[in-house]
Scaffold this motif. Sequence first.
Motif, PDB file in Angstrom:
ATOM      1  N   LEU A   1       0.835  -1.209   0.000  1.00 55.70           N
ATOM      2  CA  LEU A   1       0.000   0.000   0.000  1.00 55.70           C
ATOM      3  C   LEU A   1       0.869   1.258   0.000  1.00 55.70           C
ATOM      4  O   LEU A   1       0.508   2.277  -0.588  1.00 55.70           O
ATOM      5  N   ARG A   2       2.033   1.159   0.628  1.00 61.82           N
ATOM      6  CA  ARG A   2       2.966   2.306   0.564  1.00 61.82           C
ATOM      7  C   ARG A   2       3.480   2.485  -0.857  1.00 61.82           C
ATOM      8  O   ARG A   2       3.675   3.603  -1.330  1.00 61.82           O
ATOM      9  N   LEU A   3       3.673   1.356  -1.555  1.00 60.89           N
ATOM     10  CA  LEU A   3       4.092   1.440  -2.956  1.00 60.89           C
ATOM     11  C   LEU A   3       2.961   2.067  -3.794  1.00 60.89           C
ATOM     12  O   LEU A   3       3.228   2.899  -4.670  1.00 60.89           O
TER      13      LEU A   3
ATOM     14  N   VAL B   1       8.650  -2.141  22.670  1.00 59.37           N
ATOM     15  CA  VAL B   1       8.852  -3.571  22.436  1.00 59.37           C
ATOM     16  C   VAL B   1       7.700  -4.107  21.603  1.00 59.37           C
ATOM     17  O   VAL B   1       6.536  -4.070  22.037  1.00 59.37           O
ATOM     18  N   CYS B   2       7.993  -4.575  20.398  1.00 60.16           N
ATOM     19  CA  CYS B   2       6.926  -5.112  19.548  1.00 60.16           C
ATOM     20  C   CYS B   2       7.543  -6.072  18.532  1.00 60.16           C
ATOM     21  O   CYS B   2       8.553  -5.753  17.918  1.00 60.16           O
ATOM     22  N   PHE B   3       6.900  -7.214  18.373  1.00 58.52           N
ATOM     23  CA  PHE B   3       7.439  -8.252  17.479  1.00 58.52           C
ATOM     24  C   PHE B   3       6.584  -8.419  16.222  1.00 58.52           C
ATOM     25  O   PHE B   3       6.437  -9.528  15.716  1.00 58.52           O
TER      26      PHE B   3
ATOM     27  N   LYS C   1      -2.278  -5.061  24.386  1.00 60.06           N
ATOM     28  CA  LYS C   1      -2.407  -6.314  23.628  1.00 60.06           C
ATOM     29  C   LYS C   1      -3.319  -6.060  22.423  1.00 60.06           C
ATOM     30  O   LYS C   1      -4.144  -6.870  22.067  1.00 60.06           O
ATOM     31  N   THR C   2      -3.133  -4.884  21.826  1.00 64.11           N
ATOM     32  CA  THR C   2      -3.946  -4.522  20.654  1.00 64.11           C
ATOM     33  C   THR C   2      -3.003  -4.042  19.554  1.00 64.11           C
ATOM     34  O   THR C   2      -1.817  -3.834  19.789  1.00 64.11           O
ATOM     35  N   TRP C   3      -3.564  -3.841  18.392  1.00 69.85           N
ATOM     36  CA  TRP C   3      -2.795  -3.261  17.290  1.00 69.85           C
ATOM     37  C   TRP C   3      -2.464  -1.814  17.653  1.00 69.85           C
ATOM     38  O   TRP C   3      -3.324  -1.074  18.132  1.00 69.85           O
TER      39      TRP C   3
ATOM     40  N   SER D   1      13.052  -5.307  18.691  1.00 72.96           N
ATOM     41  CA  SER D   1      12.320  -5.722  17.492  1.00 72.96           C
ATOM     42  C   SER D   1      12.735  -7.106  17.021  1.00 72.96           C
ATOM     43  O   SER D   1      13.897  -7.499  17.134  1.00 72.96           O
ATOM     44  N   HIS D   2      11.772  -7.801  16.402  1.00 71.97           N
ATOM     45  CA  HIS D   2      12.057  -9.122  15.816  1.00 71.97           C
ATOM     46  C   HIS D   2      12.766  -8.970  14.468  1.00 71.97           C
ATOM     47  O   HIS D   2      13.207  -9.946  13.890  1.00 71.97           O
ATOM     48  N   CYS D   3      12.834  -7.721  13.983  1.00 74.88           N
ATOM     49  CA  CYS D   3      13.496  -7.424  12.705  1.00 74.88           C
ATOM     50  C   CYS D   3      12.728  -7.912  11.491  1.00 74.88           C
ATOM     51  O   CYS D   3      13.319  -8.348  10.495  1.00 74.88           O
TER      52      CYS D   3
ATOM     53  N   SER E   1      12.849  -1.027   8.536  1.00 81.87           N
ATOM     54  CA  SER E   1      12.791   0.135   7.655  1.00 81.87           C
ATOM     55  C   SER E   1      12.190   1.354   8.386  1.00 81.87           C
ATOM     56  O   SER E   1      12.651   2.485   8.219  1.00 81.87           O
ATOM     57  N   GLU E   2      11.188   1.092   9.233  1.00 79.73           N
ATOM     58  CA  GLU E   2      10.587   2.200   9.991  1.00 79.73           C
ATOM     59  C   GLU E   2      11.554   2.725  11.064  1.00 79.73           C
ATOM     60  O   GLU E   2      11.649   3.935  11.287  1.00 79.73           O
ATOM     61  N   ALA E   3      12.287   1.814  11.709  1.00 79.50           N
ATOM     62  CA  ALA E   3      13.279   2.261  12.705  1.00 79.50           C
ATOM     63  C   ALA E   3      14.316   3.143  12.015  1.00 79.50           C
ATOM     64  O   ALA E   3      14.758   4.169  12.559  1.00 79.50           O
TER      65      ALA E   3
HETATM   66  N1  UDP Z   1       2.617  -2.959  13.088  1.00 77.15           N
HETATM   67  C1  UDP Z   1       1.830  -1.969  13.618  1.00 77.15           C
HETATM   68  N2  UDP Z   1       1.232  -2.186  14.811  1.00 77.15           N
HETATM   69  C2  UDP Z   1       1.370  -3.349  15.510  1.00 77.15           C
HETATM   70  C3  UDP Z   1       2.205  -4.366  14.962  1.00 77.15           C
HETATM   71  C4  UDP Z   1       2.809  -4.128  13.752  1.00 77.15           C
HETATM   72  O1  UDP Z   1       1.655  -0.893  13.030  1.00 77.15           O
HETATM   73  O2  UDP Z   1       0.788  -3.472  16.582  1.00 77.15           O
HETATM   74  C5  UDP Z   1       3.182  -2.760  11.740  1.00 77.15           C
HETATM   75  C6  UDP Z   1       4.629  -2.361  11.722  1.00 77.15           C
HETATM   76  O3  UDP Z   1       4.740  -0.960  11.795  1.00 77.15           O
HETATM   77  C7  UDP Z   1       5.101  -2.928  10.387  1.00 77.15           C
HETATM   78  C8  UDP Z   1       4.226  -4.143  10.181  1.00 77.15           C
HETATM   79  O4  UDP Z   1       3.104  -3.978  11.020  1.00 77.15           O
HETATM   80  O5  UDP Z   1       4.851  -1.996   9.351  1.00 77.15           O
HETATM   81  C9  UDP Z   1       4.895  -5.444  10.545  1.00 77.15           C
HETATM   82  O6  UDP Z   1       5.762  -5.807   9.540  1.00 77.15           O
HETATM   83  P1  UDP Z   1       7.191  -6.433   9.843  1.00 77.15           P
HETATM   84  O7  UDP Z   1       7.834  -6.682   8.524  1.00 77.15           O
HETATM   85  O8  UDP Z   1       7.955  -5.588  10.787  1.00 77.15           O
HETATM   86  O9  UDP Z   1       6.900  -7.787  10.600  1.00 77.15           O
HETATM   87  P2  UDP Z   1       5.859  -8.997  10.368  1.00 77.15           P
HETATM   88  O10 UDP Z   1       4.601  -8.588  11.010  1.00 77.15           O
HETATM   89  O11 UDP Z   1       5.716  -9.240   8.891  1.00 77.15           O
HETATM   90  O12 UDP Z   1       6.524 -10.132  11.084  1.00 77.15           O
END
Ligand code: UDP
Length: 459
Positions: free
Chosen positions: A23-25, A269-271, A333-335, A352-354, A360-362
Motif C-alpha cells: 500500500l505504501r508502494l 517492544v513489539c514483534f 495487547k492490541t494493534w 524488534s524481531h526485525c 525500515s521504519e526504525a
Molecule cells: N505494526 C503496527 N502495529 C502493531 C504491529 C505491527 O503498526 O501493533 C506494523 C509495523 O509498523 C510494520 C508491520 O506492522 O509496518 C509489521 O511488519 P514487519 O515486517 O515488521 O513484521 P511482520 O509482522 O511481517 O513479522
Amino acid sequence: MCEHAVHVALLPNAGMGHLIPFLRLADLLVRHSCRVTLITTKSTVSLAESELLSRFESSFPQINRVDFDLLPFDPTTANSNDPFWLRWESVRRSAHLLIPVLSSISPPLSAFVYGMTLISPMIPVTEALCLQSYILFTSSARMFSFYSYFPSVADGATSASDVLEIPGISPVPTTSIPPLLLVPNSLFAKIFTEDGRKLRKLNGVLVNTFEELEAESIEALKLRDGLPPVFALGPFMPCEFEKLKSNDGDADSPLKWLNGQPQDSVVYVCFGSRTAMKREQIREMGDGLLKSGCRFLWVVKVKIVDSEEEEELEKVVGEELMNGLKEKGLVVKTWVDQKAILDHPSIGGFVSHCGWNSVSEAAWYGVRVLAWPQHGDQKINAEVVERSGLGMWQKDWGWGGEQMVKGEEIGKANKKIMSTESLKNSALCVKEAARKAVSVGGSCEINFERLIEEWKDKD
Ligand code: UDP
Ligand code: UDP
C-alpha cells in the motif's frame, strides 16, 4: 491524469508485513501520477488487514479495487499450519483465474507487481497476457541475495560449512538460514525453492531498501548473473491512511501515554503483526523490562492471527507482574500505530524481531534497535541492523523459542541500548541517510523514475 499514464496492478501477499509495503508502494505510484489497480482476496486472514484496506480505500477513491475470488481450498492438502502461508498457497492454486481478470482491466496494464510468494504460478499468467512481470520483495536486499542464491545450495552446489558464501556480500552464517528451509517438505521450503529458480523470468524486482542501508547487497545484486534488474525504491514512507482513528481518545492510548514521558526515555517492544511469544518468555520479558529500570511501551501477542487474541492481558502476563509493570510502563495487547510510536520524541529504543518493515521504519525515524530475530528472514535482517549501525543484535539469544532468555539478560540488554550514546548517534545517521534517499535527486527518486521510464517504453 493523462490518457497514457502508466497503469500498474498490485497483488499483495497475505499478512500485514506484506500488505503495508504494497500500500505504501501504491501511494508512491499515485504520487508519481500512475494509475493503480489493487487486487485483493475478498476476505483477509487478519482483522488488521481488512481494517487497513478500508482506511486505504477511503483515502484513495481513485484507485481501482478488484476482488480476487479464490478456488475452494482444502488446507490439509498443504504442509503447514500457518494461516498466512495457507492463504499464500490458496492464492497460488487460483492464479490462473487471474487471466480474464487482468485482461479485462481498463485501460490496459503497463505492469503487474505481485507478492514474492506467487512467482511460479504468476509467470504463466503474465506470459499468457504478454504482461510485464515484477515482484515486490518485502524483505531486505541481503535477504534477496540469499533467496536468489539458495536454489544452488539446495541443488548441492555448495559444500557444508558454517557460513554460506554468496557472491559480493559478507558470508551468511548457516545459523541465520530460516529454520523452515531446512525442513524439506515444509510449505515454506517448497515455495521458496520453487520460486527462487524462476527469478530470471521476471522483468524486475522491487525492494524497499536504499543504498546507505544496504550498499553491499545492492551492489552485489547488480553484478550477479541471471537475475532480473533490482530496483531499490526505499525507504517506503509511512502514510497518512495507516493512522488509527478510533483509539486516539482511549485512556490507555499509547500516544497519549507517550506524551507524558521524557524525551528519549522509552523502550518500545513489539514483534510485528504475526509473531506470538510463548507465555513463559512473555513473563521473562516483563521481568526484564522491570529489571532494566527503563520506561517501556510493550505490545504483547500470544496468537498468530489477531482475531484469536481473546485472553485478557492480566491473565497472559500474570496479575502480580502486571501490577509492577504498570508503575513504569504501558503494556497493551492490541494493534498499535507503530509509525506514530517510533516518531514520538519520548521513544529511545526499539526491541524488534526485525521484520523488514519494522527495520525500515526504525531507520526512517532513527530509533536504535535491539534485534531479537524470531524466525524466517529476521536474522538476515538483523545482520543489516548491526552492520548499518542502526542497532545491536544479541546473537546468543538465538531464534525465538529456541531457548528461554532470562529477564536478567533482557534487562541488561535494554539498559545497554538506552544508554549507549554511540548507538544513538549511528541510528540518527541512518535516519539522515534515509531522508536523503527520498529527497529530490535521491536514490529512491532516481530508481523510481528509471522504473517508470521502463514501464512507459514497454507501453
Ligand atoms: N505494526 C503496527 N502495529 C502493531 C504491529 C505491527 O503498526 O501493533 C506494523 C509495523 O509498523 C510494520 C508491520 O506492522 O509496518 C509489521 O511488519 P514487519 O515486517 O515488521 O513484521 P511482520 O509482522 O511481517 O513479522
Ligand atoms: N520468503 C521468501 N520467499 C518466499 C517465502 C518467504 O523470500 O517464497 C522470505 C521473506 O523474506 C519472508 C521470510 O522469508 O519475509 C520469512 O517469512 P515469515 O515467516 O517471516 O513470514 P512473514 O512474516 O514475512 O509473513
